[in-house]
Design a protein around this motif. Structure first.
Motif, PDB file in Angstrom:
ATOM      1  N   PHE A 126      -1.762  -9.029   0.281  1.00 22.82           N
ATOM      2  CA  PHE A 126      -0.290  -8.978   0.278  1.00 22.82           C
ATOM      3  C   PHE A 126       0.211  -7.622  -0.199  1.00 22.82           C
ATOM      4  CE2 PHE A 126       3.696  -9.728  -2.085  1.00 22.82           C
ATOM      5  CZ  PHE A 126       4.433 -10.513  -1.212  1.00 22.82           C
ATOM      6  N   TYR A 127      -0.574  -6.968  -1.098  1.00 24.72           N
ATOM      7  CA  TYR A 127      -0.068  -5.784  -1.801  1.00 24.72           C
ATOM      8  C   TYR A 127      -0.401  -4.448  -1.134  1.00 24.72           C
ATOM      9  CZ  TYR A 127       1.178  -9.015  -5.465  1.00 24.72           C
ATOM     10  OH  TYR A 127       1.744 -10.049  -6.156  1.00 24.72           O
ATOM     11  N   GLY A 128      -0.980  -4.488   0.049  1.00 25.67           N
ATOM     12  CA  GLY A 128      -1.255  -3.242   0.780  1.00 25.67           C
ATOM     13  C   GLY A 128      -2.090  -2.280  -0.039  1.00 25.67           C
ATOM     14  N   ALA A 129      -1.558  -1.069  -0.264  1.00 24.02           N
ATOM     15  CA  ALA A 129      -2.332  -0.020  -0.947  1.00 24.02           C
ATOM     16  C   ALA A 129      -2.186  -0.094  -2.473  1.00 24.02           C
ATOM     17  CB  ALA A 129      -1.881   1.345  -0.450  1.00 24.02           C
ATOM     18  N   PHE A 130      -1.598  -1.133  -3.008  1.00 26.17           N
ATOM     19  CA  PHE A 130      -1.402  -1.277  -4.472  1.00 26.17           C
ATOM     20  C   PHE A 130      -0.747  -0.028  -5.061  1.00 26.17           C
ATOM     21  CE2 PHE A 130      -4.868  -4.400  -3.875  1.00 26.17           C
ATOM     22  CZ  PHE A 130      -4.325  -5.480  -4.558  1.00 26.17           C
ATOM     23  N   ASP A 131       0.350   0.412  -4.445  1.00 23.58           N
ATOM     24  CA  ASP A 131       1.005   1.642  -4.909  1.00 23.58           C
ATOM     25  C   ASP A 131       1.700   1.489  -6.259  1.00 23.58           C
ATOM     26  OD1 ASP A 131       0.490   3.543  -2.899  1.00 23.58           O
ATOM     27  OD2 ASP A 131       1.872   2.498  -1.556  1.00 23.58           O
ATOM     28  N   GLN A 132       1.916   0.251  -6.701  1.00 25.66           N
ATOM     29  CA  GLN A 132       2.749   0.070  -7.895  1.00 25.66           C
ATOM     30  C   GLN A 132       2.022  -0.717  -8.978  1.00 25.66           C
ATOM     31  OE1 GLN A 132       5.946   0.997  -8.610  1.00 25.66           O
ATOM     32  NE2 GLN A 132       6.868   1.614  -6.695  1.00 25.66           N
ATOM     33  N   LEU A 133       0.710  -0.510  -9.100  1.00 30.61           N
ATOM     34  CA  LEU A 133      -0.056  -1.240 -10.132  1.00 30.61           C
ATOM     35  C   LEU A 133       0.486  -0.948 -11.532  1.00 30.61           C
ATOM     36  CD1 LEU A 133      -3.791  -0.971  -9.005  1.00 30.61           C
ATOM     37  CD2 LEU A 133      -2.417  -3.045  -9.179  1.00 30.61           C
ATOM     38  N   GLU A 134       0.886   0.321 -11.791  1.00 24.89           N
ATOM     39  CA  GLU A 134       1.378   0.699 -13.134  1.00 24.89           C
ATOM     40  C   GLU A 134       2.633  -0.081 -13.490  1.00 24.89           C
ATOM     41  OE1 GLU A 134       0.807   2.860 -10.755  1.00 24.89           O
ATOM     42  OE2 GLU A 134      -1.083   3.712 -11.474  1.00 24.89           O
ATOM     43  N   ASN A 135       3.331  -0.566 -12.477  1.00 24.68           N
ATOM     44  CA  ASN A 135       4.538  -1.344 -12.744  1.00 24.68           C
ATOM     45  C   ASN A 135       4.258  -2.840 -12.782  1.00 24.68           C
ATOM     46  OD1 ASN A 135       6.910   0.096 -13.260  1.00 24.68           O
ATOM     47  ND2 ASN A 135       6.932   0.880 -11.173  1.00 24.68           N
ATOM     48  N   GLY A 136       2.961  -3.194 -12.822  1.00 27.78           N
ATOM     49  CA  GLY A 136       2.617  -4.621 -12.895  1.00 27.78           C
ATOM     50  C   GLY A 136       2.830  -5.320 -11.568  1.00 27.78           C
ATOM     51  N   VAL A 137       2.717  -4.585 -10.465  1.00 25.26           N
ATOM     52  CA  VAL A 137       2.858  -5.180  -9.132  1.00 25.26           C
ATOM     53  C   VAL A 137       1.463  -5.319  -8.526  1.00 25.26           C
ATOM     54  CG1 VAL A 137       3.752  -4.840  -6.795  1.00 25.26           C
ATOM     55  CG2 VAL A 137       5.153  -4.223  -8.760  1.00 25.26           C
ATOM     56  N   GLY A 138       0.988  -6.558  -8.404  1.00 24.31           N
ATOM     57  CA  GLY A 138      -0.331  -6.793  -7.817  1.00 24.31           C
ATOM     58  C   GLY A 138      -1.481  -6.623  -8.798  1.00 24.31           C
ATOM     59  N   LEU A 139      -1.168  -6.447 -10.076  1.00 22.26           N
ATOM     60  CA  LEU A 139      -2.238  -6.264 -11.077  1.00 22.26           C
ATOM     61  C   LEU A 139      -3.172  -7.468 -11.103  1.00 22.26           C
ATOM     62  CD1 LEU A 139      -0.930  -4.919 -14.506  1.00 22.26           C
ATOM     63  CD2 LEU A 139      -2.784  -4.032 -13.120  1.00 22.26           C
ATOM     64  N   ILE A 140      -2.576  -8.654 -11.111  1.00 22.68           N
ATOM     65  CA  ILE A 140      -3.397  -9.873 -11.225  1.00 22.68           C
ATOM     66  C   ILE A 140      -4.240 -10.052  -9.963  1.00 22.68           C
ATOM     67  CG2 ILE A 140      -3.307 -12.397 -11.443  1.00 22.68           C
ATOM     68  CD1 ILE A 140      -0.797 -12.060 -13.175  1.00 22.68           C
ATOM     69  N   ALA A 141      -3.600  -9.863  -8.798  1.00 19.20           N
ATOM     70  CA  ALA A 141      -4.324 -10.034  -7.533  1.00 19.20           C
ATOM     71  C   ALA A 141      -5.479  -9.039  -7.435  1.00 19.20           C
ATOM     72  CB  ALA A 141      -3.372  -9.836  -6.368  1.00 19.20           C
ATOM     73  N   ASN A 142      -5.247  -7.811  -7.873  1.00 23.20           N
ATOM     74  CA  ASN A 142      -6.262  -6.771  -7.797  1.00 23.20           C
ATOM     75  C   ASN A 142      -7.445  -7.103  -8.715  1.00 23.20           C
ATOM     76  OD1 ASN A 142      -7.207  -4.198  -6.956  1.00 23.20           O
ATOM     77  ND2 ASN A 142      -6.569  -3.336  -8.902  1.00 23.20           N
ATOM     78  N   PHE A 143      -7.127  -7.500  -9.952  1.00 25.14           N
ATOM     79  CA  PHE A 143      -8.160  -7.821 -10.933  1.00 25.14           C
ATOM     80  C   PHE A 143      -8.992  -9.018 -10.436  1.00 25.14           C
ATOM     81  CE2 PHE A 143      -9.925  -9.393 -14.888  1.00 25.14           C
ATOM     82  CZ  PHE A 143     -10.140  -8.233 -15.622  1.00 25.14           C
ATOM     83  N   ARG A 144      -8.274 -10.009  -9.918  1.00 26.58           N
ATOM     84  CA  ARG A 144      -8.954 -11.218  -9.427  1.00 26.58           C
ATOM     85  C   ARG A 144      -9.899 -10.863  -8.287  1.00 26.58           C
ATOM     86  NH1 ARG A 144      -4.678 -15.620  -8.056  1.00 26.58           N
ATOM     87  NH2 ARG A 144      -4.230 -14.185  -6.373  1.00 26.58           N
ATOM     88  N   GLU A 145      -9.420 -10.020  -7.374  1.00 26.19           N
ATOM     89  CA  GLU A 145     -10.270  -9.655  -6.234  1.00 26.19           C
ATOM     90  C   GLU A 145     -11.513  -8.891  -6.703  1.00 26.19           C
ATOM     91  OE1 GLU A 145      -9.440  -8.938  -2.069  1.00 26.19           O
ATOM     92  OE2 GLU A 145      -9.414  -6.843  -2.637  1.00 26.19           O
ATOM     93  N   GLU A 146     -11.336  -7.969  -7.631  1.00 24.40           N
ATOM     94  CA  GLU A 146     -12.483  -7.202  -8.138  1.00 24.40           C
ATOM     95  C   GLU A 146     -13.514  -8.129  -8.777  1.00 24.40           C
ATOM     96  OE1 GLU A 146      -9.925  -3.190  -9.368  1.00 24.40           O
ATOM     97  OE2 GLU A 146     -10.285  -4.763 -10.824  1.00 24.40           O
TER      98      GLU A 146
END
Ligand code: SF4
Length: 434
Positions: A283-303
């Motif tokens: 859903f979060y594409g290139a995760f451009d806004q991780l520092e703003n807490g956008v997609g942090l959980i999804a990214n961590f979960r995927e890793e």
């Protein structure tokens, strides 16, 4: 303006040319050097003509031949080669204004420096930018620039940011977009101020600036228990958070259909507050806004889940306790359950630390203090060690926001402490005995 050379890198073009610490660098190829951006930009030529002055003011010119992007090899007293710029605003939602006294001095510094936006991804408000600096950014094609937009309604922006120039300086944003500079935009949403119809207006203004505007993050304001004597603001509820998520998703879907990219995202905190499931990583594409807490959980979960695929059922695990904020704890529990289904001997557990320091409405891991960890874990069975996410620590990796150190934790809790990078795969590695 010129800048004094602090040291010269060993075996660098500058050292070979006999440039000395204490000399000042005035210009490169005739371009005046005022700060790190000038230096980085103009040093990229294969042939550079440096104008230097010694301590007595005597000038000399040195011509260097080097690789196109090879550094000249000069170091300056401060990284920016200039004073760090602070903000000129009085934002109604400013988190720094809601900090208690007695914390580390650096935490009270309100930075707003376009050089730091480019070098470290800091967000800038444009309110202290001059047209000359904006032109320089365009000339140098500095990209991306991270901008705290909050609203595109000039009058509202002035009110929200307590700065009468905050509306007018939005012109730089449009100039950057016109010049093709990539922009990541942040909107800190305050209920009743810049959400609802105002948010619609802002998104209507920003999204047509795609592809220059490459991402927009909708972030909720943070309200600490120290918010006294400041403009009253209403924290988001499940209902108002849901409205924000719906708005972000509606615009995001429209962009997805038109351009194949969502661009507009609500921060994870809005999903949690609204009681909605966190979208998948795709859903979060290139995760451009991780520092703003956008997609942090999804990214961590995927890793984590990706690394879990390679874990064998007889893998041994360390015992220990993972500390996190209240909002992330259920996700961490879910990931450990997945590991437990593979490794039945798993004895690692999660400790959700309530934020007594800032108040319970602050529940993200990055704002958990060492003092709260100590108070809430003292006397508890913690297993072989305590795992602390690096997001809770300052840049140097040793101190929490309240100046409690990792050594304090080890001493008071009687267990070794390991720091976990903000990466699900790395966390799994730390849990597993190789
Ligand atoms: S720009 Fe606003 S929110 Fe940021 S530090 Fe300055 S006053 Fe605070």
């Amino acid at each position: 303006m010129s800048v004094t050379i602090f040291s010269v890198d060993h075996d660098s073009p500058a050292e070979h040319a006999g440039i000395l610490p204490g000399e000042t660098l005035c210009s490169i190829n005739g371009n005046e050097i005022c700060d790190i951006l000038d230096y980085r930009f103009y040093e990229t030529e294969k042939e550079v003509l440096l104008l230097l002055r010694d301590a007595q003011g005597a000038a000399r010119e040195i011509k260097l031949r080097k690789g196109q992007y090879e550094s000249i090899g000069l170091q300056f007293e401060t990284y920016l080669m200039d004073r760090q710029r602070s903000c000129w605003n009085k934002c109604v939602f400013c988190f720094i204004d809601q900090l208690p006294s007695g914390m580390r001095e650096s935490l009270y510094f309100k930075d707003d420096d376009s050089r730091l936006s480019f070098l470290f991804g800091n967000y800038i408000t444009l309110t202290n930018l001059s047209q000359r600096e904006a032109d320089r950014i365009i000339k140098m094609k500095i990209s991306p620039i991270n901008i705290s937009v909050h609203t595109t309604n000039p009058e509202l922006r002035c009110r929200m940011m307590g700065n009468r120039f905050a509306g007018d300086c939005l012109r730089y944003l449009y100039q950057f977009a016109e010049a093709g500079i990539k922009l990541n935009c942040q909107l800190v949403l305050c209920h009743g101020w810049n959400d609802g119809e105002e948010l619609e207006r802002t998104l209507r203004d920003l999204l047509p600036l795609y592809p220059s505007v490459q991402s927009i993050a909708l972030v909720p304001l943070g309200v600490t228990k120290f918010r006294e004597g400041l403009t009253p603001l209403t924290p988001y509820t499940a209902e108002t958070a849901l409205e924000v998520v719906r708005t972000a998703e509606r615009w995001g879907e429209q962009m997805q259909k038109q351009h194949g990219e969502r661009i507009c995202y609500a921060a994870d905190e809005f999903y949690l507050k609204a009681g909605l499931p966190i979208p998948d990583a795709a859903f979060y594409g290139a995760f451009d806004q991780l520092e703003n807490g956008v997609g942090l959980i999804a990214n961590f979960r995927e890793e984590f889940l990706f690394a879990l695929e390679d874990v064998s059922s007889d893998a041994e695990t360390h015992s220990g306790t993972l500390v996190t904020g209240v909002s992330f704890a259920p996700f961490l529990e879910e990931l450990l359950d997945g590991l437990r289904r593979k490794c039945h001997n798993l004895t690692c557990k999660v400790a959700a630390i309530r934020n007594d320091f800032f108040g319970e409405s602050i529940n993200v891991a990055g704002l958990v203090t060492g003092g709260d960890i100590l108070k809430q874990l003292q006397g508890k069975e913690l297993g072989g060690r305590l795992l602390v996410p690096d997001t809770m620590l300052r840049h140097e990796g040793d101190l929490f926001l309240d100046n409690v150190s990792l050594k304090d934790l080890e001493r008071e809790l009687g267990v070794p402490v390991s720091v976990v990078p903000d990466d699900g795969g790395e966390l799994l590695k730390l849990i597993l005995r190789e």
